[in-house]
Design an enzyme around this catalytic site. Structure first.
Site, mmCIF file in Angstrom:
data_model
loop_
_atom_site.group_PDB
_atom_site.id
_atom_site.type_symbol
_atom_site.label_atom_id
_atom_site.label_comp_id
_atom_site.label_asym_id
_atom_site.label_seq_id
_atom_site.Cartn_x
_atom_site.Cartn_y
_atom_site.Cartn_z
ATOM 1 N N ALA A 66 4.561 -2.380 0.584
ATOM 2 C CA ALA A 66 5.553 -2.305 -0.477
ATOM 3 C C ALA A 66 5.944 -3.728 -0.856
ATOM 4 C CB ALA A 66 6.764 -1.527 0.011
ATOM 5 N N GLY A 109 3.029 -0.020 3.415
ATOM 6 C CA GLY A 109 2.763 0.952 2.354
ATOM 7 C C GLY A 109 1.297 0.966 1.929
ATOM 8 N N GLU A 112 -0.327 3.187 4.392
ATOM 9 C CA GLU A 112 0.149 4.541 4.081
ATOM 10 C C GLU A 112 -0.532 5.082 2.825
ATOM 11 O OE1 GLU A 112 4.231 3.035 4.262
ATOM 12 O OE2 GLU A 112 4.665 4.604 5.729
ATOM 13 N N GLU A 132 6.164 -2.950 9.351
ATOM 14 C CA GLU A 132 7.552 -2.823 8.869
ATOM 15 C C GLU A 132 8.583 -3.277 9.892
ATOM 16 O OE1 GLU A 132 5.172 -0.564 8.440
ATOM 17 O OE2 GLU A 132 5.312 0.311 6.435
HETATM 18 N N1 CO8 Z 1 5.448 -7.922 -0.993
HETATM 19 C C1 CO8 Z 1 5.609 -8.921 -1.877
HETATM 20 N N2 CO8 Z 1 4.800 -9.989 -1.945
HETATM 21 C C2 CO8 Z 1 3.789 -10.066 -1.050
HETATM 22 C C3 CO8 Z 1 3.577 -9.072 -0.082
HETATM 23 C C4 CO8 Z 1 4.453 -7.958 -0.071
HETATM 24 N N3 CO8 Z 1 4.308 -6.938 0.778
HETATM 25 N N4 CO8 Z 1 2.518 -9.428 0.662
HETATM 26 C C5 CO8 Z 1 2.082 -10.601 0.193
HETATM 27 N N5 CO8 Z 1 2.846 -10.994 -0.851
HETATM 28 C C6 CO8 Z 1 2.716 -12.214 -1.640
HETATM 29 C C7 CO8 Z 1 3.163 -13.416 -0.871
HETATM 30 O O1 CO8 Z 1 4.559 -13.540 -0.919
HETATM 31 C C8 CO8 Z 1 2.450 -14.534 -1.576
HETATM 32 O O2 CO8 Z 1 3.131 -14.814 -2.782
HETATM 33 P P1 CO8 Z 1 3.521 -16.369 -3.145
HETATM 34 O O3 CO8 Z 1 2.175 -17.042 -3.285
HETATM 35 O O4 CO8 Z 1 4.275 -16.224 -4.415
HETATM 36 O O5 CO8 Z 1 4.283 -16.857 -1.984
HETATM 37 C C9 CO8 Z 1 1.130 -13.880 -1.964
HETATM 38 O O6 CO8 Z 1 1.349 -12.467 -1.912
HETATM 39 C C10 CO8 Z 1 0.002 -14.222 -0.999
HETATM 40 O O7 CO8 Z 1 0.421 -13.910 0.323
HETATM 41 P P2 CO8 Z 1 0.423 -14.962 1.531
HETATM 42 O O8 CO8 Z 1 0.518 -16.336 1.021
HETATM 43 O O9 CO8 Z 1 1.448 -14.512 2.519
HETATM 44 O O10 CO8 Z 1 -1.044 -14.708 2.085
HETATM 45 P P3 CO8 Z 1 -1.534 -14.915 3.612
HETATM 46 O O11 CO8 Z 1 -3.011 -14.768 3.568
HETATM 47 O O12 CO8 Z 1 -0.943 -16.134 4.209
HETATM 48 O O13 CO8 Z 1 -0.903 -13.666 4.413
HETATM 49 C C11 CO8 Z 1 -0.356 -11.358 4.787
HETATM 50 C C12 CO8 Z 1 -1.291 -12.364 4.112
HETATM 51 C C13 CO8 Z 1 -0.516 -11.425 6.305
HETATM 52 C C14 CO8 Z 1 -0.766 -9.972 4.307
HETATM 53 C C15 CO8 Z 1 1.096 -11.670 4.418
HETATM 54 O O14 CO8 Z 1 1.182 -11.814 3.000
HETATM 55 C C16 CO8 Z 1 2.076 -10.627 4.821
HETATM 56 O O15 CO8 Z 1 2.445 -10.536 5.987
HETATM 57 N N6 CO8 Z 1 2.542 -9.771 3.872
HETATM 58 C C17 CO8 Z 1 3.513 -8.756 4.111
HETATM 59 C C18 CO8 Z 1 2.917 -7.567 4.835
HETATM 60 C C19 CO8 Z 1 3.998 -6.559 5.148
HETATM 61 O O16 CO8 Z 1 4.911 -6.799 5.888
HETATM 62 N N7 CO8 Z 1 3.879 -5.345 4.565
HETATM 63 C C20 CO8 Z 1 4.818 -4.273 4.797
HETATM 64 C C21 CO8 Z 1 5.819 -4.243 3.682
HETATM 65 S S1 CO8 Z 1 7.118 -3.081 3.988
HETATM 66 C C22 CO8 Z 1 6.445 -1.614 3.549
HETATM 67 O O17 CO8 Z 1 5.318 -1.486 3.133
HETATM 68 C C23 CO8 Z 1 7.362 -0.436 3.708
HETATM 69 C C24 CO8 Z 1 6.939 0.765 2.853
HETATM 70 C C25 CO8 Z 1 7.959 1.867 2.995
HETATM 71 C C26 CO8 Z 1 8.834 2.057 1.773
HETATM 72 C C27 CO8 Z 1 9.572 3.357 1.857
HETATM 73 C C28 CO8 Z 1 10.421 3.617 0.644
HETATM 74 C C29 CO8 Z 1 11.098 4.992 0.624
#
Ligand code: CO8
Length: 258
Positions: A66, A109, A112, A132
């Site tokens: 997400a 997400g 999921e 998460e």
């Molecule tokens: N949301 C927003 N932006 C993101 C996300 C995300 N989930 N993942 C990556 N990005 C963005 C980064 O912020 C970055 O943007 P910017 O260049 O502007 O800083 C760009 O994408 C590239 O990412 P990275 O520079 O971080 O790339 P890396 O190769 O260093 O890392 C990772 C890749 C490991 C995937 C890292 O980006 C990361 O950890 N991302 C988050 C993963 C995460 O925690 N996902 C879970 C999110 S919570 C969720 O899904 C809950 C769903 C339930 C909702 C229920 C509602 C009812």
């Protein structure tokens, strides 16, 4: 097509192809993407010419979860009154089989989302996880329920409680992924599986998916009753007669969807 902002949609023969397209955010699921994806899946699902849907991302990410930036400052009220992700429920509701072709990150997400599909094919670069807990939340789009069913309680619990990622090989061994292929072959492989499914009788494929889904949503006795009823009802179809006649006559069946 130009009608969407966050996904690319095209028809490839009888296969509906959907590619998530927010490269700047590793295909993070924001409300626009969820809404657009729901609309595209619903449209393909209503189209009798489509026999299978493929959902894929980029080489680097299927979807990194997400959109954390969109979600960070929301209140309980925001998240409950207008969940940004209702659109994604269209996947679990679709009658048409859906293949997730996963390359790179499928996290939170994103994992999921893959589990809302019926078949998960993975590139050898795929990484699955439910991180998460590291953000101070828990999975919210089915992760705790579908991952436990897919890979068992104990392995799912370890992943959900630690937030660690698992690679494609481990995901295949665990039973989340049906097959791992070299990243360069993922699209072709997904297309081949999709064409195989789309070549079957549409109502029969729908019945198969519905019965498979019942196994995830009901107890064994109820699921067995559902399956038997669905099986019996297929004998009303021309395609059942054709499929079995073709076998006896040692030829390929010609299904009409009737
Ligand atoms: N949301 C927003 N932006 C993101 C996300 C995300 N989930 N993942 C990556 N990005 C963005 C980064 O912020 C970055 O943007 P910017 O260049 O502007 O800083 C760009 O994408 C590239 O990412 P990275 O520079 O971080 O790339 P890396 O190769 O260093 O890392 C990772 C890749 C490991 C995937 C890292 O980006 C990361 O950890 N991302 C988050 C993963 C995460 O925690 N996902 C879970 C999110 S919570 C969720 O899904 C809950 C769903 C339930 C909702 C229920 C509602 C009812």
């Amino acid at each position: 097509t130009g009608e969407f902002e966050t996904i690319l949609v095209e028809t490839r023969g009888r296969v509906g192809w959907i590619q998530l397209n927010r490269p700047e955010a590793l295909n993070a699921l924001n409300s626009t993407l969820a809404t657009e994806l729901g609309a595209a899946v619903t449209a393909f699902d209503a189209d009798e010419q489509i026999g299978c849907i493929v959902l894929t991302g980029s080489e680097r990410a299927f979807a990194a979860g997400a959109d954390i930036k969109e979600m960070a400052d929301k209140s309980v009220r925001d998240m409950s009154i207008s969940s940004p992700f209702v659109g994604l429920e269209a996947l679990a509701r679709a009658r048409t089989p859906i293949i997730a072709a996963v390359s790179g990150f499928a996290l939170g997400g994103g994992c999921e989302l893959a589990m809302s599909c019926d078949v998960i094919l993975a590139a050898d670069t795929a990484k699955f996880g439910q991180p998460e807990i590291t953000l101070g939340v828990i999975p919210g789009i089915g992760g705790t329920q579908r991952l436990t069913r897919a890979i068992g309680y104990y392995k799912a619990a370890e992943l959900v409680l630690t937030g660690r990622m698992m690679g494609a090989e481990e995901a295949e061994r665990a039973g989340l992924v049906s097959r791992v292929v070299p990243a360069a072959d993922l699209a072709d492989e997904a297309m081949a599986v999709a064409e195989s499914i789309a070549g079957k009788s549409l109502p029969v494929a729908f019945a198969a998916k519905e019965a498979l889904r019942a196994s995830q949503e009901s107890g064994l006795a109820e699921g067995l009753r559902f399956e038997k009823q669905a099986f019996v009802s297929l004998f009303a179809l021309d395609d059942q007669k054709e499929g079995m006649a073709a076998f006896r006559e040692k030829r390929a069946p010609h299904f009409t969807g009737r």
